[in-house]
Design a protein around this motif. Structure first.
Motif, PDB file in Angstrom:
ATOM      1  N   ARG A  94      45.588  42.813  48.914  1.00  9.05           N
ATOM      2  CA  ARG A  94      45.439  43.532  50.177  1.00  9.05           C
ATOM      3  C   ARG A  94      45.886  44.979  50.053  1.00  9.05           C
ATOM      4  O   ARG A  94      45.695  45.772  50.974  1.00  9.05           O
ATOM      5  N   ASP A  95      46.532  45.288  48.952  1.00  3.45           N
ATOM      6  CA  ASP A  95      47.170  46.601  48.819  1.00  3.45           C
ATOM      7  C   ASP A  95      46.341  47.587  47.987  1.00  3.45           C
ATOM      8  O   ASP A  95      46.864  48.601  47.522  1.00  3.45           O
ATOM      9  N   ASN A  96      45.040  47.257  47.774  1.00  4.41           N
ATOM     10  CA  ASN A  96      44.133  48.152  47.046  1.00  4.41           C
ATOM     11  C   ASN A  96      44.591  48.427  45.619  1.00  4.41           C
ATOM     12  O   ASN A  96      44.284  49.476  45.051  1.00  4.41           O
ATOM     13  N   ARG A  97      45.313  47.473  45.052  1.00  7.06           N
ATOM     14  CA  ARG A  97      45.724  47.568  43.649  1.00  7.06           C
ATOM     15  C   ARG A  97      45.002  46.483  42.862  1.00  7.06           C
ATOM     16  O   ARG A  97      44.409  45.570  43.446  1.00  7.06           O
ATOM     17  N   PRO A  98      45.036  46.537  41.539  1.00  6.80           N
ATOM     18  CA  PRO A  98      44.250  45.586  40.727  1.00  6.80           C
ATOM     19  C   PRO A  98      44.675  44.133  40.956  1.00  6.80           C
ATOM     20  O   PRO A  98      45.841  43.846  41.250  1.00  6.80           O
ATOM     21  N   ALA A  99      43.699  43.236  40.812  1.00 10.79           N
ATOM     22  CA  ALA A  99      43.998  41.805  40.886  1.00 10.79           C
ATOM     23  C   ALA A  99      44.816  41.385  39.668  1.00 10.79           C
ATOM     24  O   ALA A  99      44.804  42.045  38.622  1.00 10.79           O
ATOM     25  N   ILE A 100      45.558  40.288  39.817  1.00  7.79           N
ATOM     26  CA  ILE A 100      46.389  39.763  38.726  1.00  7.79           C
ATOM     27  C   ILE A 100      45.888  38.367  38.384  1.00  7.79           C
ATOM     28  O   ILE A 100      45.815  37.499  39.255  1.00  7.79           O
ATOM     29  N   ASP A 101      45.516  38.153  37.135  1.00  5.91           N
ATOM     30  CA  ASP A 101      44.998  36.844  36.740  1.00  5.91           C
ATOM     31  C   ASP A 101      45.774  36.234  35.572  1.00  5.91           C
ATOM     32  O   ASP A 101      45.296  35.324  34.897  1.00  5.91           O
ATOM     33  N   ALA A 102      47.001  36.711  35.352  1.00  2.00           N
ATOM     34  CA  ALA A 102      47.840  36.144  34.289  1.00  2.00           C
ATOM     35  C   ALA A 102      48.686  34.999  34.842  1.00  2.00           C
ATOM     36  O   ALA A 102      49.034  34.981  36.023  1.00  2.00           O
TER      37      ALA A 102
END
Length: 432
Positions: A94-102
């Motif tokens: 929601r914060d317009n930062r990259p997604a995290i998939d780790a």
């Protein structure tokens, strides 16, 4: 390779139905339509019919669109990089930062094996006297905050998030108004607590199914952090919105309703989340505080009623204060005998006098003549409400206990308090 299905046999609200084989409950699927690809989740299996809730809604989906099952349930990252981040009910930023998939982990898993739990034994300090002194929050406890609409429960949660002596705060917002979301986010950010927090926020305008996943997301991350040795506090608001989302989907699925239209498995749905509270043997802990609004201030409403059977007490928030009568932490005896020798004595004595003050207020309202003792109680009650019950009071436990002694000394003689003489000798203010 998962099969792709090209025929949707029914579209009802945001629920679509296909005929498929080898599909699991809660499995994810991708629905490709003229508007793009939408994510959906299996919410019911009946013979060979599979019912899927489309996250973004069924707008633009037609019966000829394709459905591809992914062979897995919803997952969320449990990486350290989540700290300081804000996500929606699907785990998308929601914060317009990259997604995290780790470090992805599945959500909605079973609660912890009782053999891996230990007896709760540590206090969580909050700086709020009505909690620390009178209804101590214990590590690994599960407690609802019973309230009504309009009470400052989100402000209370934000205050606890800022001051609780824990390692990680995970906030799950369900059905939040946008200004409430902004308030929580900005308060944590401005006071430097966002860096140790993870927020999963579903707003009132987001798809209903995302509301159901917020507590599962929050608790899945909390469990992974706790297994790494961290003390995690999970704050959920509002569990009544979560139950209403269950109700809405149950109605869409034409399930037979139970009490007031809620699904018959409401208790199990709530318990499966609350039972994630745990103190791990040799690791960290998960503590849960969950706002539960009571429609019409009715504690017999199905949501607070079922909640009361699951949790270990409750905080009642009324008129902007934590109400001493009705509020209860059933595990406080585990810790308040280890804090300071006078903790239990101050707690019991002050509540007893406050109860007498309430009775005196009733006598005064009916025109009874006030005795000297009644006048002492009236003075005491006003001091108790301003010094202890006011949520703006922010002091450590030891200062709160000292303030309790000071309040008693300003209103009563030592012999009138009924406290053991050795405690009076040690803690009674010397100036009185």
């Amino acid at each position: 390779m998962r099969k792709i299905y090209h025929k949707i046999i029914q579209i009802q609200g945001n629920v679509i139905t296909v005929e498929a084989e080898d599909v699991a409950y809660n499995e994810l699927a991708e629905v490709s339509s003229r508007l793009g690809t939408s994510l959906a989740q299996v919410i019911r299996l009946q013979d060979n019919k599979v019912y899927l809730q489309v996250f973004a809604g069924s707008r633009g989906i037609s019966t000829g669109d394709q459905v591809r099952f992914l062979g897995r349930e919803m997952q969320v990252s449990s990486s350290e990089d989540l700290l300081g981040r804000i996500f929606d009910g699907r785990g998308e930023p929601r914060d317009n930062r990259p997604a995290i998939d780790a470090d992805m982990v599945p959500i909605g898993g079973p609660s912890v094996n009782p053999a891996k739990r230990i007896i709760p034994r540590n206090m969580i300090r909050t700086g709020i006297p009505m909690i620390d002194v009178f209804n101590t929050l214990v590590e690994s406890q599960k407690l609802p905050i019973f309230s009504i609409a309009g009470e400052p429960y989100n402000q209370l949660l934000a205050r606890i998030a800022l001051q609780a002596e824990v390692d990680v705060i995970i906030l799950g917002g369900m059905g939040l108004k946008y200004d409430d979301y902004l308030y929580l986010r900005n308060t944590l950010d401005e006071h430097g607590a966002l860096s140790r927090s993870v927020l999963f926020v579903h707003t009132a305008s987001d798809p209903t199914v995302e509301c159901l996943m917020v507590p599962d997301m929050a608790l899945a991350v909390a469990e992974r952090y706790a297994l790494e040795g961290k003390r995690v506090l999970v704050l959920l608001t509002d569990m009544t919105n979560f139950a209403d989302a269950l109700k809405e989907i149950a109605i869409t699925m034409e399930q037979i309703p139970a009490n007031r239209g809620y699904p018959g498995d409401l208790y199990s749905q709530l318990a499966s989340r609350y039972e994630k509270a745990v103190d791990f043997d040799g690791a960290g802990s998960i503590t849960i505080l969950a706002v539960t609004t009571m429609p019409g201030d009715d504690v017999t409403h199905p949501v607070p009623d079922n909640t009361g059977y699951i949790t270990e007490g409750q905080f009642y928030l009324r008129q902007g204060r934590i109400e001493p009568f009705g509020s209860l932490s059933r595990l406080k005896q585990q810790v308040n005998s280890k804090t300071r020798a006078d903790h239990r004595a101050i707690m019991d004595t002050m509540i007893r006098f406050y109860s007498d003050y309430r009775e005196t207020m009733e006598k005064q309202s009916m025109g009874f003549q006030m005795s000297n003792w009644d006048k002492k109680l009236l003075k005491y009650g006003r001091l108790f409400e301003s010094r202890m019950m006011d949520l703006s009071v922010n002091i450590p436990l030891e200062e709160a206990l000292d303030l309790g002694w000071q309040t008693l000394a300003e209103c009563f003689d030592p012999t009138e308090c009924g406290i053991k003489s050795d405690l009076v000798k040690e803690f009674w203010p010397k100036s009185h």
